[in-house]
Motif scaffolding. Sequence first.
Motif, PDB file in Angstrom:
ATOM      1  N   ASN A 286       0.686  -1.038  -0.131  1.00  0.00           N
ATOM      2  CA  ASN A 286      -0.180  -0.080  -0.125  1.00  0.00           C
ATOM      3  C   ASN A 286       0.748   1.462  -0.017  1.00  0.00           C
ATOM      4  OD1 ASN A 286      -1.720   2.021   1.025  1.00  0.00           O
ATOM      5  ND2 ASN A 286      -3.395   0.528   1.226  1.00  0.00           N
ATOM      6  N   LYS A 287       0.352   2.353  -0.751  1.00  0.00           N
ATOM      7  CA  LYS A 287       1.321   3.390  -0.889  1.00  0.00           C
ATOM      8  C   LYS A 287       1.438   4.219   0.572  1.00  0.00           C
ATOM      9  CE  LYS A 287       2.848   6.999  -3.329  1.00  0.00           C
ATOM     10  NZ  LYS A 287       3.016   8.313  -2.248  1.00  0.00           N
ATOM     11  N   LYS A 288       0.577   3.924   1.455  1.00  0.00           N
ATOM     12  CA  LYS A 288       0.789   4.442   2.873  1.00  0.00           C
ATOM     13  C   LYS A 288       2.064   3.752   3.537  1.00  0.00           C
ATOM     14  CE  LYS A 288      -4.191   5.474   3.043  1.00  0.00           C
ATOM     15  NZ  LYS A 288      -5.291   4.714   3.587  1.00  0.00           N
ATOM     16  N   TYR A 316       4.096  -0.220  -5.560  1.00  0.00           N
ATOM     17  CA  TYR A 316       2.977   0.285  -4.695  1.00  0.00           C
ATOM     18  C   TYR A 316       1.710   0.506  -5.298  1.00  0.00           C
ATOM     19  CZ  TYR A 316       3.383   4.952  -6.409  1.00  0.00           C
ATOM     20  OH  TYR A 316       3.732   6.266  -6.972  1.00  0.00           O
ATOM     21  N   TYR A 317       0.609   0.148  -4.605  1.00  0.00           N
ATOM     22  CA  TYR A 317      -0.883   0.593  -4.908  1.00  0.00           C
ATOM     23  C   TYR A 317      -1.458   1.554  -3.876  1.00  0.00           C
ATOM     24  CZ  TYR A 317      -2.493  -2.561  -1.578  1.00  0.00           C
ATOM     25  OH  TYR A 317      -2.569  -3.211  -0.434  1.00  0.00           O
ATOM     26  N   GLU A 318      -2.520   2.358  -4.639  1.00  0.00           N
ATOM     27  CA  GLU A 318      -3.144   3.127  -3.556  1.00  0.00           C
ATOM     28  C   GLU A 318      -4.488   2.817  -3.581  1.00  0.00           C
ATOM     29  OE1 GLU A 318      -2.503   7.676  -3.734  1.00  0.00           O
ATOM     30  OE2 GLU A 318      -1.335   7.166  -5.694  1.00  0.00           O
ATOM     31  N   GLU A 319      -4.962   2.623  -2.324  1.00  0.00           N
ATOM     32  CA  GLU A 319      -6.495   2.061  -2.028  1.00  0.00           C
ATOM     33  C   GLU A 319      -7.321   3.034  -2.837  1.00  0.00           C
ATOM     34  OE1 GLU A 319      -9.059   1.774   1.932  1.00  0.00           O
ATOM     35  OE2 GLU A 319      -6.969   0.845   2.126  1.00  0.00           O
ATOM     36  N   SER A 321      -7.447   3.255  -6.020  1.00  0.00           N
ATOM     37  CA  SER A 321      -7.009   3.401  -7.540  1.00  0.00           C
ATOM     38  C   SER A 321      -7.129   2.043  -8.117  1.00  0.00           C
ATOM     39  CB  SER A 321      -5.564   3.986  -7.346  1.00  0.00           C
ATOM     40  OG  SER A 321      -4.757   4.059  -8.525  1.00  0.00           O
TER      41      SER A 321
END
Length: 841
Positions: A286-288, A316-319, A321
Amino acid sequence: MAITNVKINGNNVNFKYGLTITELLNQDLDTGILVIPSSEKLDIEPFDLIEIQYEVINTRKFYVGTINEKIVNFQGTKEYQYEISFVSLAIKLQRIILPNKTITQSLDGTQDKTIKTIMQEYLSVYAPSLTLSTPLIQKLGSTIAPEQQWSKPTLFEVFNDLLKPLGSVVTMTDVNIISYLDLDEEGNTIDESFINNQETSQDISQYASAIEVDASNVYDRNAITRTPERYIVRTSQQGVLNSDNQEIILNKPIFEIKKVIAHLSYIDINSIWQKEEIDITDRVVNKKVYDLLRTTTQTGKIQDTSIIKYQRNYIYYEEGSNVIKGLSWLEDDWLPISTASQFAIDNVLYWSAFEQYGSTLANALSGVFNDFTHQQLSFDVEYTTTDNVLFRVRKDIQPRNQSILINSQTNANVYAQALGKQQQEFVNRIGNKEMIITGRYNQYGDIPQLKDKIDNFVLTKREIQFNGSHYNFKGTLSENYSADNMFASINTAKRYTELASPNQATISNHLNEFTYVISKVDEGHTTNKSLMENYIFETYGILNKHIQGAVVQTMLDETTGTTSKELLLETTPYQIGNSFVITMRFENNVNSHLQINDTYQFLNNQQQQAYLNYVDENGRFDRIAIRLYRYDFIPNNRGMWVQAYDYQPQNVDLFYTFKEGASASKYFPELKPSYEINDGGSITTYDIVNENAKVFAFEDTGLIINGGFEDYIKRYKDNREITQETLQFTILGSDDIFIKEKFYEYLAPVYSGTSSRPFRIAYSTSEVYNIRDKVYKGTLLPVNAAEISTSGNQLSIIDTTPFTTWSQVQSNVASYAICDTSGNILVAINGVYSPLYINQQ
């Protein structure tokens, strides 16, 4: 007799027969009405205790709700009639307000937090006088607590949410005992021989065979979305795909990545095409989480450790997206002197292959995909999504006629299974037939209980009227009753397996309130209470005596006494009403602040830095200690030089210059008890903190650590909570001492005047003050004719040489006041002069 006695605050009162109690089969509070027909004037307030005694040995307890007092006899001694509504003792839980709270299970998946543990921890912090009943403890057992989050909830809300998985709601059986009502428990069949009236009704407004729900942001951890074929890299950024913008683009918004398999083909050192499948799931985050990973100036490949993970080794990915990013990220992009020169995807493949197959394959892949040949790399992805779902829920028992109603979700993000259960119970509950029954009973035990039934009708409300020799009963029953389930939030199903990022966390602000009373009596405190008492008076009206900062230490585990380092936090003072407030907070839910890291090398005169944690590996701590210090608590004579670090491999000692008084700032936010300065080979040791400058610490809590009592208070911080602490110091006057609004402007933490103690004294030999007075009475002494003098928690008024007026009149005054130079009252005191004292209550 049905009702034998009624007491308010332990005192018997008259009562009129017909006292009524109403009970409901849900989380709403039980209520009732009491009439006192003829009485002397009574001193009654809300939350006074009512005890209703019936059949001699049985008692029910409630709190006073509203009071209506009416005079019914004006002749001679007045007589009063009271109509009093009363309410369940559980209303006390609605008045206990918590900061933002979360529940997160242990990150290793052990799920160590039970509902019982959470409830007992919250009671110990926010309501230590309350306890769980034995039946409730048995009911809770070892049931695992769901992962939850609340925004400024009451204890009533939190406990009801926690009991929802057990089909129960919170009640209170005594003033200090919390119990429960089981909504799902099967009741008994009602004895209809006592019933003297029965009516049944049904309403078209909620008559439904089904409800239709158009839900947004629906999540189900078991609903896996899979790519239908292998996806090659694309880009969402521009029309042309190049080496700088590669992405993996999916169809739906990503909630959580479950699996990513990389399929690759390449030419090995023997010029033979090879095909491999490598699981890179653990390196797609996750990006976070990605934003918290370490960047580095080191060149080449760098391997993660169990503690430190590097951004160059992850994508990474963003929740929310539908894109997986970071494949082309280079350390060079942000640090020009770096020579990492390999895309993140190359590092991801290398370390994934290394961990799964060993160094031979990893080395064969190194650099292959740094200059992307897009068709040679593809991906299978499995992920959960948040979706829009349109569905209908039908009654378990279908009515004769078809009728569909629209219903909406109650949470922004919902868990599919919980939403389905919630809506199923809702449709089963609405539009059903309702039955009203009445009866007369001689014994309380014969009255039907909530959940009792007649055929398919369940008793959901009962009203009991207490009379002289019998009880009148009215009951409301619902056909095919189903308990209300409000548990559909996505957080009840989501599992956290990483330390939550700051964006996932909520500020949990604890209010610590302390009350001080100014009086003519010294209570003689010698413990931590005296610190703030002395500070308030000794610095009153003096310039530059502000509170400089807080030293905070967390106890990570109260069973072992393991603590964090001592950490220095900034504080902000506010004057609010009759108090001053000090606020402080940690940077996020894990870290205190950035610290210059001694263990890292210099690269082109650049220093590494790292965050300093105040929590354990699960993002938690159990207790916290807070000490406040005034402006001079860090000495200003610490010299100019501090030895820095060895610059490997040259072994040249470097010296860094700091401003005078800041030579230990490289340790911030850690507060070292002492430090050494090496100035040309001469080593001097300094104490970093002047303990005489401490102005506040929590009282000893009885917790023994390292053989002594420590001042740590309970918090039980969760992974997703950002700790903030607010200290409020309220200052009041005792009888005949009236503190005015302007008094608080001269308290040292908030005083912003231009001179120290610009005060005047007023006195009167005949007049006294009341709480409304704003203007001094009698004579206002000239400026500098008298002044205040403080020592510890004592404040005195003395003559200023050569004036002697005050010493001549002080024993004959009826009142006196401390005023500002314009004569505005700060504090007014009735009676002959004596020193004033401030005492913590």
